[in-house]
Design an enzyme around this catalytic site. Structure first.
Site, PDB file in Angstrom:
ATOM      1  N   THR A 155      -2.965  14.195  13.088  1.00 38.61           N
ATOM      2  CA  THR A 155      -3.674  15.042  14.061  1.00 38.61           C
ATOM      3  C   THR A 155      -2.995  15.042  15.409  1.00 38.61           C
ATOM      4  O   THR A 155      -3.014  16.036  16.132  1.00 38.61           O
ATOM      5  CB  THR A 155      -5.121  14.550  14.203  1.00 38.61           C
ATOM      6  N   TYR A 203      -8.220  22.226  12.103  1.00 43.52           N
ATOM      7  CA  TYR A 203      -6.866  22.216  12.625  1.00 43.52           C
ATOM      8  C   TYR A 203      -5.943  21.845  11.472  1.00 43.52           C
ATOM      9  O   TYR A 203      -6.369  21.331  10.445  1.00 43.52           O
ATOM     10  CB  TYR A 203      -6.724  21.214  13.766  1.00 43.52           C
ATOM     11  N   SER A 250      -2.052  12.158   7.224  1.00 39.31           N
ATOM     12  CA  SER A 250      -1.862  10.815   6.655  1.00 39.31           C
ATOM     13  C   SER A 250      -2.702  10.566   5.410  1.00 39.31           C
ATOM     14  O   SER A 250      -2.527   9.555   4.738  1.00 39.31           O
ATOM     15  CB  SER A 250      -2.146   9.741   7.705  1.00 39.31           C
ATOM     16  N   GLN A 251      -3.592  11.520   5.073  1.00 40.88           N
ATOM     17  CA  GLN A 251      -4.266  11.393   3.778  1.00 40.88           C
ATOM     18  C   GLN A 251      -3.256  11.531   2.645  1.00 40.88           C
ATOM     19  O   GLN A 251      -3.521  11.140   1.508  1.00 40.88           O
ATOM     20  CB  GLN A 251      -5.386  12.431   3.645  1.00 40.88           C
ATOM     21  N   THR A 284      -4.626   9.260  11.613  1.00 40.03           N
ATOM     22  CA  THR A 284      -5.485   8.074  11.756  1.00 40.03           C
ATOM     23  C   THR A 284      -6.123   7.652  10.435  1.00 40.03           C
ATOM     24  O   THR A 284      -6.575   6.529  10.303  1.00 40.03           O
ATOM     25  CB  THR A 284      -6.614   8.350  12.769  1.00 40.03           C
ATOM     26  N   ASP A 285      -6.159   8.538   9.456  1.00 38.58           N
ATOM     27  CA  ASP A 285      -6.868   8.208   8.214  1.00 38.58           C
ATOM     28  C   ASP A 285      -6.286   6.986   7.509  1.00 38.58           C
ATOM     29  O   ASP A 285      -7.031   6.175   6.970  1.00 38.58           O
ATOM     30  CB  ASP A 285      -6.850   9.402   7.239  1.00 38.58           C
ATOM     31  N   LYS A 291     -10.589   1.834  10.837  1.00 37.84           N
ATOM     32  CA  LYS A 291     -11.230   3.062  11.326  1.00 37.84           C
ATOM     33  C   LYS A 291     -12.707   3.015  10.940  1.00 37.84           C
ATOM     34  O   LYS A 291     -13.032   2.801   9.779  1.00 37.84           O
ATOM     35  CB  LYS A 291     -10.546   4.290  10.724  1.00 37.84           C
ATOM     36  N   GLU A 340     -20.571 -16.326  -4.106  1.00 37.80           N
ATOM     37  CA  GLU A 340     -21.450 -15.641  -5.077  1.00 37.80           C
ATOM     38  C   GLU A 340     -20.765 -15.416  -6.414  1.00 37.80           C
ATOM     39  O   GLU A 340     -21.409 -15.200  -7.434  1.00 37.80           O
ATOM     40  CB  GLU A 340     -21.873 -14.272  -4.494  1.00 37.80           C
TER      41      GLU A 340
HETATM   42  N1  DGL Z   1      -5.645  14.566   8.399  1.00 34.14           N
HETATM   43  C1  DGL Z   1      -6.019  13.328   9.050  1.00 34.14           C
HETATM   44  C2  DGL Z   1      -4.775  12.410   9.170  1.00 34.14           C
HETATM   45  O1  DGL Z   1      -3.677  12.940   9.292  1.00 34.14           O
HETATM   46  C3  DGL Z   1      -6.575  13.622  10.391  1.00 34.14           C
HETATM   47  C4  DGL Z   1      -6.991  12.400  11.107  1.00 34.14           C
HETATM   48  C5  DGL Z   1      -6.129  12.119  12.316  1.00 34.14           C
HETATM   49  O2  DGL Z   1      -4.888  12.103  12.266  1.00 34.14           O
HETATM   50  O3  DGL Z   1      -6.748  11.851  13.337  1.00 34.14           O
HETATM   51  O4  DGL Z   1      -4.952  11.188   9.148  1.00 34.14           O
END
Ligand code: DGL
Length: 370
Positions: A55, A68, A101-102, A134-135, A207, A326
């Protein structure tokens, strides 16, 4: 299948490389990082920015007010959006990938690791910043934390809003990341994640919110430090000695390790599917203290006794998965992930499999030591 990789042991934080298990097939190779000294006071540090997308490089698209497309802006675009960045460090930018990043994957991980190690071996940089979605930023950071053979700063940065958004957070985050990568006291802390004026270690960061800018927290250990326009302030001492690390795996993909997510009324289908698809390791995202239904416990124990590395973590998000509390790990042949979340437990399990460390006792030793 995989290039010869060797478990490379520095002194590790405990100061004792004896805690590093020696895989039966390859000797541990002691390796003190021979980093060049930090730049002399008054000389400008050299920071290389490696861009992967996300992002922070995203631009709003026309099909939605909040939608986006990640990974559209280049590394140079990101630098140009931050006035005065070149007053903090001498910058060099490279585009490693340009993906959300997914879609992050082992191939990009190996490319990043090899490039960072080369930059430090050649003394071509005093610090590295990686722009990233961020993912999965915490997974990439954790992987690099274990394969970068240097105590120089490696700082990952992203943003929660695209570059075209009102109050985009990317430019300020990038400035903070370059400040940290240029900071003398950032060495010997492993890979770091910097967003929202806060510094986190790769091991502790996660996250916790789908959209908010304060999404990253370190629930078990708290932040490593903070950044503002004036200074970088670490709240904890850096490790005293070189960190143990693995050599970068010789090829991708790394061994398959699946995460099975526990829930009420769970049967063992996920476990059987994982094994059926060739998983060499299974991480349980367990309920509570890494627990699950009796049927799944039995299936996991059976897998462990047939050579699959089985690690118990928790879906809870903080705390430690306690060994033999456990669930009787000794009896089941399973391993506790301790304070690692399922995604990071998966990465460490992959690296151990690459290094032929599959004995449950040795695997547990590694989880305790890293
Ligand atoms: N598509 C997500 C990624 O690239 C968006 C999240 C981000 O980068 O903030 O991880």
């Amino acid at each position: 299948m995989f290039g010869a990789t060797i478990l490379v042991a520095g002194c590790g934080n405990s100061g004792d490389s004896a805690h590093i298990a020696t895989p039966a097939t390859t000797p541990a190779v002691s390796d003190q990082t021979d980093d060049a000294p930090a730049p002399a006071p008054g000389t400008q540090p050299r920071v290389t920015i490696l861009a992967t997308g996300g992002t922070i490089a995203g631009k709003a698209n026309d099909n939605s007010a909040v939608g986006y497309t990640a990974g559209e802006a280049s590394a140079q675009d990101l630098i140009d959006a931050v006035p005065g960045l070149d007053k903090i460090a001498t910058l060099h930018a490279e585009q490693i990938a340009n993906i959300g990043s997914q879609d992050m994957n082992d191939e990009v991980w190996l490319k990043l690791a090899d490039r960072i190690n080369q930059l430090f071996t050649d003394n071509a940089a005093d610090g590295v910043v990686i722009t990233h979605g961020t993912d999965t930023i915490e997974e990439t950071a954790f992987f690099l934390d274990h394969v970068v053979a240097s105590d120089k700063p490696v700082v990952l940065v992203g943003s929660m809003r695209p570059s075209t958004a009102l109050s985009a957070d990317g430019p300020a985050n990038l400035r903070s990341a370059v400040q940290v990568a240029a900071a003398r006291d950032a060495r010997n802390r492993g890979a770091l994640v910097v967003l929202n004026d806060t510094i986190h270690t790769a091991r502790d960061v996660t996250k916790t919110n789908t959209t908010s800018v304060q999404t990253f927290v370190s629930p078990n250990a708290g932040p490593e430090g903070f950044v503002d326009a004036a200074a970088v302030r670490f709240t904890k001492p850096a490790a005293r000695q070189a960190r143990a690390h693995f050599q970068v795996p010789g090829s991708a993909p790394m061994p398959r390790v699946d995460i099975v997510y526990s829930h009420a009324g769970m049967n063992a289908d996920q476990v059987h599917d994982a094994i059926g698809h060739g998983a060499k390791g299974i991480v349980l995202a367990g309920v509570g203290d890494g627990n699950t239904s009796e049927e799944v416990v039995d299936a996991l124990s059976d897998a462990a006794h047939h050579g699959v590395v089985v690690v118990r973590s928790s879906r809870v998000g903080s705390g430690t998965t306690v060994r033999n509390a456990e669930v009787n790990d000794d009896q089941l042949g399973t391993v506790s992930a301790l304070d690692l979340n399922p995604a990071k437990a998966r990465v460490l399990t992959q690296l151990l499999l690459v290094n032929n460390i599959t004995d449950a006792g040795q695997v547990q030793q590694q989880f305790a030591a890293r």
